[in-house]
Scaffold this active site. Structure first.
Site, PDB file in Angstrom:
ATOM      1  CD1 TRP A   1       5.973   2.092   3.466  1.00 23.71           C
ATOM      2  CD2 TRP A   1       4.758   0.255   3.045  1.00 23.71           C
ATOM      3  NE1 TRP A   1       4.683   2.483   3.253  1.00 23.71           N
ATOM      4  CE2 TRP A   1       3.926   1.390   2.986  1.00 23.71           C
ATOM      5  CE3 TRP A   1       4.207  -1.006   2.799  1.00 23.71           C
ATOM      6  CZ2 TRP A   1       2.563   1.284   2.705  1.00 23.71           C
ATOM      7  CZ3 TRP A   1       2.869  -1.093   2.535  1.00 23.71           C
ATOM      8  CH2 TRP A   1       2.044   0.052   2.488  1.00 23.71           C
TER       9      TRP A   1
ATOM     10  CE1 TYR B   1       7.223  -0.490   8.685  1.00 20.51           C
ATOM     11  CE2 TYR B   1       8.409   1.101   7.342  1.00 20.51           C
ATOM     12  CZ  TYR B   1       7.398   0.179   7.480  1.00 20.51           C
ATOM     13  OH  TYR B   1       6.568  -0.096   6.423  1.00 20.51           O
TER      14      TYR B   1
ATOM     15  CD  GLU C   1       4.492  -2.783   5.765  1.00 22.20           C
ATOM     16  OE1 GLU C   1       4.778  -1.797   6.466  1.00 22.20           O
ATOM     17  OE2 GLU C   1       3.333  -3.180   5.591  1.00 22.20           O
TER      18      GLU C   1
ATOM     19  NE  ARG D   1       2.601  -7.604   3.042  1.00 18.98           N
ATOM     20  CZ  ARG D   1       2.442  -6.747   4.049  1.00 18.98           C
ATOM     21  NH1 ARG D   1       3.363  -5.838   4.309  1.00 18.98           N
ATOM     22  NH2 ARG D   1       1.374  -6.810   4.817  1.00 18.98           N
TER      23      ARG D   1
ATOM     24  CG  ASN E   1       5.090  -5.241   8.205  1.00 18.23           C
ATOM     25  OD1 ASN E   1       5.518  -6.046   7.384  1.00 18.23           O
ATOM     26  ND2 ASN E   1       3.896  -4.677   8.110  1.00 18.23           N
TER      27      ASN E   1
ATOM     28  CD  GLN F   1      -0.761   2.387   3.338  1.00 20.28           C
ATOM     29  OE1 GLN F   1      -0.530   1.195   3.533  1.00 20.28           O
ATOM     30  NE2 GLN F   1       0.058   3.333   3.746  1.00 20.28           N
TER      31      GLN F   1
ATOM     32  CD  GLU G   1       2.647   6.006   6.421  1.00 20.82           C
ATOM     33  OE1 GLU G   1       2.721   5.274   5.411  1.00 20.82           O
ATOM     34  OE2 GLU G   1       2.815   5.590   7.576  1.00 20.82           O
ATOM     35  CD1 TRP G   2      -1.005   3.778   7.281  1.00 20.68           C
ATOM     36  CD2 TRP G   2      -3.129   3.494   6.635  1.00 20.68           C
ATOM     37  NE1 TRP G   2      -1.093   2.570   6.603  1.00 20.68           N
ATOM     38  CE2 TRP G   2      -2.386   2.371   6.197  1.00 20.68           C
ATOM     39  CE3 TRP G   2      -4.490   3.529   6.341  1.00 20.68           C
ATOM     40  CZ2 TRP G   2      -2.946   1.309   5.486  1.00 20.68           C
ATOM     41  CZ3 TRP G   2      -5.056   2.464   5.628  1.00 20.68           C
ATOM     42  CH2 TRP G   2      -4.288   1.386   5.220  1.00 20.68           C
TER      43      TRP G   2
ATOM     44  CG  HIS H   1      -2.440  -3.467   4.822  1.00 21.31           C
ATOM     45  ND1 HIS H   1      -1.143  -3.824   4.516  1.00 21.31           N
ATOM     46  CD2 HIS H   1      -2.334  -2.320   5.516  1.00 21.31           C
ATOM     47  CE1 HIS H   1      -0.292  -2.917   4.997  1.00 21.31           C
ATOM     48  NE2 HIS H   1      -0.994  -1.993   5.603  1.00 21.31           N
TER      49      HIS H   1
ATOM     50  CG  ASN I   1      -0.033  -4.983   7.493  1.00 21.94           C
ATOM     51  OD1 ASN I   1       1.093  -5.390   7.244  1.00 21.94           O
ATOM     52  ND2 ASN I   1      -0.261  -3.756   7.941  1.00 21.94           N
ATOM     53  CD  GLU I   2       2.345  -2.946  10.655  1.00 23.76           C
ATOM     54  OE1 GLU I   2       1.604  -1.971  10.877  1.00 23.76           O
ATOM     55  OE2 GLU I   2       3.529  -2.821  10.326  1.00 23.76           O
TER      56      GLU I   2
HETATM   57  C1  GBH Z   1       3.280  -0.021   8.440  1.00 23.76           C
HETATM   58  O1  GBH Z   1       3.002   0.313   9.761  1.00 23.76           O
HETATM   59  C2  GBH Z   1       2.004  -0.272   7.691  1.00 23.76           C
HETATM   60  O2  GBH Z   1       1.809  -1.653   7.473  1.00 23.76           O
HETATM   61  C3  GBH Z   1       1.942   0.467   6.381  1.00 23.76           C
HETATM   62  O3  GBH Z   1       0.634   0.451   5.907  1.00 23.76           O
HETATM   63  C4  GBH Z   1       2.475   1.865   6.574  1.00 23.76           C
HETATM   64  O4  GBH Z   1       2.280   2.697   5.480  1.00 23.76           O
HETATM   65  C5  GBH Z   1       3.954   1.731   6.862  1.00 23.76           C
HETATM   66  O5  GBH Z   1       4.151   0.933   7.985  1.00 23.76           O
HETATM   67  C6  GBH Z   1       4.688   3.038   7.101  1.00 23.76           C
HETATM   68  O6  GBH Z   1       4.257   3.636   8.278  1.00 23.76           O
HETATM   69  O7  GBH Z   1       1.430   6.768  16.634  1.00 23.76           O
HETATM   70  O8  GBH Z   1       3.806   7.054  17.035  1.00 23.76           O
HETATM   71  O9  GBH Z   1       2.953   4.878  16.458  1.00 23.76           O
HETATM   72  C7  GBH Z   1       4.140   0.548  10.583  1.00 23.76           C
HETATM   73  C8  GBH Z   1       3.720   0.852  12.005  1.00 23.76           C
HETATM   74  C9  GBH Z   1       2.287   2.264  13.199  1.00 23.76           C
HETATM   75  C10 GBH Z   1       4.309   3.115  12.342  1.00 23.76           C
HETATM   76  C11 GBH Z   1       1.757   3.657  13.328  1.00 23.76           C
HETATM   77  C12 GBH Z   1       3.790   4.511  12.502  1.00 23.76           C
HETATM   78  C13 GBH Z   1       2.279   5.924  13.705  1.00 23.76           C
HETATM   79  C14 GBH Z   1       3.061   6.754  14.605  1.00 23.76           C
HETATM   80  N1  GBH Z   1       3.225   2.199  12.117  1.00 23.76           N
HETATM   81  N2  GBH Z   1       2.846   4.568  13.572  1.00 23.76           N
HETATM   82  S1  GBH Z   1       2.772   6.338  16.301  1.00 23.76           S
END
Ligand code: GBH
Length: 482
Positions: free
Chosen positions: A435, A313, A385, A78, A311, A21, A442-443, A124, A170-171
């Site tokens: 985070w 959110y 996170e 981290r 992690n 990232q 962001e992927w 990761h 990670n996750e």
């Molecule tokens: C983390 O994932 C990651 O470890 C990190 O790399 C990332 O940048 C950060 O959070 C912020 O997103 O398809 O509706 O689930 C957190 C879990 C999984 C949340 C994927 C967002 C995508 C939307 N993430 N999800 S959904």
């Protein structure tokens, strides 16, 4: 003045990032491609059509980044190690890249010189492409476990004398489901043939999750047999992504649905780390799609965490499913009986809308989750996170974006839950890692703005601290014992 509640002075706090990232430099100094390079170079795979080829160029700007971090007052950072920078082709007989080793060693030494404790994540999500091509990566447990453990050994060998806290993976739950069910993350596999020529959304996530757990277990075993005696104070753990699932209403159905959500989305991959096997509950729900651990794997898994890496959110209300599942809604097919929603039975939203649909602030859910996890596993919890993106932040001009009050409110509310739980002696939380250090790749969302540092993606990637960076600095100055 009311007395300020404190956290102990060894409480770790700081920011997180991940190699793909932020690093960029994807073919510099011997690094070869990972599955995220190839995946995100297809512009249909990211929201803005961009890849992480350059990202925030942190591979080249590492000294500037560490100086900035130092100015934020942190005592920990981290970050993750890029497997294909360290072993470009990934495999157990493939050569180690001395430039990759030198980069991370210098980086870690510089952190330490600045009073910042390194918290590296070994993996990761950026699997070397060569291993994906050779045997489908984590779909092939026997191969990947040997390659992973050798990679971990190279990391321990070269950085083990400098690191006190290691995160193995990670996750694993997100890597499995987004990469092998939905196909939104690399390697992009799914039953949806418009997305992927091959893949099975209902079986592959379980196979991949299983391999990841065995990689974790054997990595921990390697540490304990080869390094622990030399570095007895070092702690290692896996990082699981856990959202809180709140029952939609007081009905039995909602209660059961919330429990099922916790098991299927998250505890799936943490229970084995504590109890040596998947829960009977999960086995009864997933049946023979769930792989079986050998007796040896069970004993290596059980007790393999020194702490729970969390992690976290957001939270959802969970109810029993009442609406039909679409033919390509494979995530719902994995959890067919339950339905997450952001609107409660009282008609109110669970939290205010943020800058991405999935991440609404729900600080009370954080508290409930921490209690729930501690009561289940009775172990220290490291928050690895936690973070948010402000409404519409991605489209704001810089002057407006720097005033990120929404993020400040989020951190204040979440951090205060930790302070309360620690002071009540209720849950031993030992770290708060936010985070993210800076806006980054962001992927599948492409470049967004999760950072406490604004990055100017149109002009030389210049970094500008957001208001939140100053707020959090002061917050920890006030709340850490001196
Ligand atoms: C983390 O994932 C990651 O470890 C990190 O790399 C990332 O940048 C950060 O959070 C912020 O997103 O398809 O509706 O689930 C957190 C879990 C999984 C949340 C994927 C967002 C995508 C939307 N993430 N999800 S959904």
């Amino acid at each position: 003045m009311p007395e300020i509640k404190k956290l102990p002075k060894d409480f770790l706090w700081g920011y997180a990032t991940a190699s793909y990232q932020v690093e960029g430099a994807c073919e510099q100094d011997g690094r070869e491609l990972s599955i995220w390079d190839t995946f995100s170079r297809d512009p249909t795979h990211t929201e803005d059509g961009k890849s992480g080829d350059v990202a925030t160029d942190s591979y080249n700007r590492w000294e500037e980044d560490i100086a900035l971090m130092k100015s934020y007052g942190v005592n920990a950072y981290r970050f993750s190690l890029s497997w294909s920078r360290i072993i470009p082709k990934g495999g157990r007989d493939d050569p180690v890249n001395p430039e990759g080793i030198a980069f991370y060693r210098n980086f870690i030494l510089k952190l330490l010189e600045n009073g910042i404790k390194p918290m590296p994540t070994i993996f990761h999500w950026d699997t070397p492409q060569a291993l994906q091509d050779k045997y489908l990566g984590f779909l092939n447990k026997d191969e990947i476990v040997q390659d992973f453990v050798r990679y971990a050994d190279v990391c321990f060998e070269n950085f083990g004398d400098l690191v006190e806290t290691w995160l193995t993976i990670n996750e694993p739950n997100i890597y499995s489901i987004l990469g092998h069910c939905i196909g939104a993350h690399a390697p992009g596999r799914s039953s949806d043939r418009t997305k992927s020529p091959e893949g099975n959304s209902l079986t592959e996530p379980y196979i991949v999750g299983h391999s990841l757990l065995v990689c974790h277990a054997r990595t921990i075993n390697l540490w304990r047999t080869k390094y622990k005696q030399k570095y007895p104070h070092v702690k290692l753990g896996i990082v699981i992504n856990v959202n809180w699932g709140e029952p939609y209403d007081s009905s039995e159905g909602s209660k059961e649905a919330a429990e099922e959500f916790m098991h299927k989305a998250s505890l799936w991959l943490s229970d084995p780390v504590y109890f040596g096997d998947y829960s009977d509950y999960l086995k009864s729900k997933v049946g023979d799609r769930l792989p079986v651990f050998t007796e040896e794997e069970k004993s290596l898994l059980k007790g393999s965490n020194d702490f729970f890496g969390l992690n976290h959110y957001t939270a959802y209300y969970i109810k029993k499913r009442t609406t039909p599942i679409g033919p390509t809604d494979f995530m719902a097919q994995l959890m067919p009986d339950i339905e997450p929603t952001q609107i409660g039975s009282d008609g109110k939203e669970i939290g205010p809308k943020a800058g991405l649909s999935w991440v609404r602030p729900v600080a009370w859910g954080f508290r409930k989750l921490l209690e729930y996890l501690y009561d289940r596993y009775h172990q220290d919890i490291y928050i690895t996170e936690n973070g948010v993106i402000c409404p519409n932040e991605r489209n704001l001009p810089r002057e407006v974006g720097l005033k990120d009050q929404f993020r400040i409110d989020y951190f204040k509310d979440y951090a205060n839950q930790i302070i309360d739980l620690v002071n009540e002696g209720r849950v031993p939380v030992k770290s708060y890692i936010i985070w993210s250090f800076l806006d980054n790749f962001e992927w599948q969302e492409g470049f967004t703005r999760f950072g406490v540092t604004w990055v100017d993606f149109d002009d030389k990637l210049t970094r500008y601290p957001k208001d939140s960076a100053g707020y959090i600095k002061k917050f920890f100055e006030d709340h850490l014992e001196k």
